[in-house]
Write an enzyme that holds these catalytic residues in place. Structure first.
Site, PDB file in Angstrom:
ATOM      1  N   TYR A 109       0.926  -1.303  -0.038  1.00  0.00           N
ATOM      2  CA  TYR A 109       0.230  -0.103   0.103  1.00  0.00           C
ATOM      3  C   TYR A 109       0.905   1.150  -0.076  1.00  0.00           C
ATOM      4  O   TYR A 109       1.949   1.411   0.527  1.00  0.00           O
ATOM      5  CB  TYR A 109      -0.775   0.146   1.118  1.00  0.00           C
ATOM      6  CG  TYR A 109      -2.265  -1.158   1.165  1.00  0.00           C
ATOM      7  CD1 TYR A 109      -3.369  -0.537   0.667  1.00  0.00           C
ATOM      8  CD2 TYR A 109      -1.770  -2.242   1.583  1.00  0.00           C
ATOM      9  CE1 TYR A 109      -4.398  -1.370   0.642  1.00  0.00           C
ATOM     10  CE2 TYR A 109      -2.935  -3.280   1.324  1.00  0.00           C
ATOM     11  CZ  TYR A 109      -4.305  -2.853   1.025  1.00  0.00           C
ATOM     12  OH  TYR A 109      -5.133  -3.704   0.939  1.00  0.00           O
ATOM     13  N   TYR A 148      -0.825 -10.174  -0.608  1.00  0.00           N
ATOM     14  CA  TYR A 148       0.305  -9.600   0.169  1.00  0.00           C
ATOM     15  C   TYR A 148      -0.024 -10.459   1.543  1.00  0.00           C
ATOM     16  O   TYR A 148      -1.347 -10.951   1.924  1.00  0.00           O
ATOM     17  CB  TYR A 148       0.146  -8.385   0.478  1.00  0.00           C
ATOM     18  CG  TYR A 148      -1.234  -7.733   1.038  1.00  0.00           C
ATOM     19  CD1 TYR A 148      -1.527  -7.729   2.611  1.00  0.00           C
ATOM     20  CD2 TYR A 148      -2.099  -7.306   0.398  1.00  0.00           C
ATOM     21  CE1 TYR A 148      -2.618  -7.285   3.156  1.00  0.00           C
ATOM     22  CE2 TYR A 148      -3.265  -6.610   0.766  1.00  0.00           C
ATOM     23  CZ  TYR A 148      -3.577  -6.757   2.132  1.00  0.00           C
ATOM     24  OH  TYR A 148      -4.909  -6.049   2.685  1.00  0.00           O
ATOM     25  N   ARG A 156      -3.535 -12.497   1.545  1.00  0.00           N
ATOM     26  CA  ARG A 156      -4.843 -11.699   0.982  1.00  0.00           C
ATOM     27  C   ARG A 156      -5.050 -11.853  -0.356  1.00  0.00           C
ATOM     28  O   ARG A 156      -3.706 -11.575  -0.860  1.00  0.00           O
ATOM     29  CB  ARG A 156      -4.904 -10.112   1.766  1.00  0.00           C
ATOM     30  CG  ARG A 156      -5.134 -10.207   3.260  1.00  0.00           C
ATOM     31  CD  ARG A 156      -6.479  -9.718   3.519  1.00  0.00           C
ATOM     32  NE  ARG A 156      -7.693 -10.216   2.840  1.00  0.00           N
ATOM     33  CZ  ARG A 156      -8.682  -9.314   2.620  1.00  0.00           C
ATOM     34  NH1 ARG A 156      -8.509  -8.002   2.927  1.00  0.00           N
ATOM     35  NH2 ARG A 156      -9.680  -9.911   2.151  1.00  0.00           N
ATOM     36  N   HIS A 159      -7.476  -7.425  -3.832  1.00  0.00           N
ATOM     37  CA  HIS A 159      -8.849  -6.889  -3.574  1.00  0.00           C
ATOM     38  C   HIS A 159      -8.555  -5.358  -3.732  1.00  0.00           C
ATOM     39  O   HIS A 159      -7.531  -4.807  -3.586  1.00  0.00           O
ATOM     40  CB  HIS A 159      -9.419  -7.199  -2.287  1.00  0.00           C
ATOM     41  CG  HIS A 159      -8.263  -7.044  -1.209  1.00  0.00           C
ATOM     42  ND1 HIS A 159      -7.225  -7.443  -0.935  1.00  0.00           N
ATOM     43  CD2 HIS A 159      -8.427  -6.057  -0.447  1.00  0.00           C
ATOM     44  CE1 HIS A 159      -6.539  -7.099   0.221  1.00  0.00           C
ATOM     45  NE2 HIS A 159      -7.232  -6.084   0.530  1.00  0.00           N
ATOM     46  N   HIS A 161     -10.332  -1.659  -1.898  1.00  0.00           N
ATOM     47  CA  HIS A 161     -11.157  -1.394  -0.906  1.00  0.00           C
ATOM     48  C   HIS A 161     -12.209   0.081  -1.401  1.00  0.00           C
ATOM     49  O   HIS A 161     -11.593   0.823  -2.158  1.00  0.00           O
ATOM     50  CB  HIS A 161     -10.460  -0.555   0.085  1.00  0.00           C
ATOM     51  CG  HIS A 161      -9.636  -1.753   0.784  1.00  0.00           C
ATOM     52  ND1 HIS A 161      -9.866  -2.548   2.173  1.00  0.00           N
ATOM     53  CD2 HIS A 161      -8.399  -2.340   0.614  1.00  0.00           C
ATOM     54  CE1 HIS A 161      -8.897  -3.226   2.413  1.00  0.00           C
ATOM     55  NE2 HIS A 161      -7.976  -3.076   1.423  1.00  0.00           N
TER      56      HIS A 161
END
Length: 225
Positions: A109, A148, A156, A159, A161
């Site tokens: 991120y 990640y 995970r 995806h 958000h």
């Protein structure tokens, strides 16, 4: 409502800029539900996660694949995410604020608290923000994020958000997943949802718009009583 099975009725077409100095790209507008009920269309609330942006940034527009003032482009497969924000009466919600944030191609991120040692991508914006149009429609150009590690035994899946807010409505935070990803199967967050809820947040992408894959993701928010 499964976003893969949604009726894709184009109520109007909107031109948006997709890249510094690039020509306008045609973006499909509203994605109107068919004969589904409110409960069949309800978007499940999911975890916001720890990486919602905490610092403002000059460039947080609808194209996270580039950053204003830089000549490079983000790594990864480019996709369009399009959809419509509706209320529990299945009516479009105009002027809703939609935030999109995600990991880069490597699974990291753009956030100061991310402990992932994966590489940063200096050309990936990481966060986009817009307000829905008169039809409740929204469209982002982004990349498929990388997976990640969430813990020693849990990765995970890719995806994205979303946070959707408007005065007079309950704020909704959710996550969108990519159909066919192997890591969807064991994901603890995705599988905390019912099978029907999973169908509403797992999106299939198909090549459109000059062969850039497009996925349709509708989001329902509820009015404050």
């Amino acid at each position: 409502m499964s976003n893969k099975e949604s009726s894709r009725i184009v109520s109007r077409r909107t031109a948006i800029q997709v890249g510094l100095g690039a020509a306008a790209a045609t973006v499909v507008g509203a994605v109107v539900p068919g004969n589904q009920t409110s409960e069949e269309c309800a978007t499940p609330q999911q975890r916001e996660g720890p990486f919602f942006p905490t610092r403002d940034q000059p460039d947080k527009d609808i194209d996270p694949t580039i950053i204003e003032g830089r000549s490079g482009a983000a790594l990864g497969e480019v996709v369009y995410v399009k959809g419509q924000v509706i209320d529990e009466s299945l009516l479009p919600v105009a002027g809703a604020l939609v935030d999109l944030w995600q990991a880069n191609h490597h699974g990291r991120y753009r956030h100061e608290a991310d402990p992932n040692p994966a590489p940063e991508d200096p050309n990936f914006q990481g966060w986009g923000q817009l307000r829905t149009d008169a039809d409740g429609a929204f469209a982002f150009k982004t990349i498929i994020p990388g997976a990640y590690p969430a813990s020693a035994d849990w990765w995970r899946p890719p995806h994205i958000h979303f946070k959707v807010a408007k005065r007079g409505y309950h704020e909704l935070v959710t996550q969108m997943y990519f159909a066919g990803e192997e890591l969807n199967g064991p994901d603890r967050i995705l599988h905390s949802l019912t099978e029907e809820e999973q169908q509403r947040v797992v999106v299939a992408f198909e090549a459109m718009d000059a062969e850039i894959p497009v996925g349709y993701f509708n989001i329902m928010i509820r009015k404050v009583a």
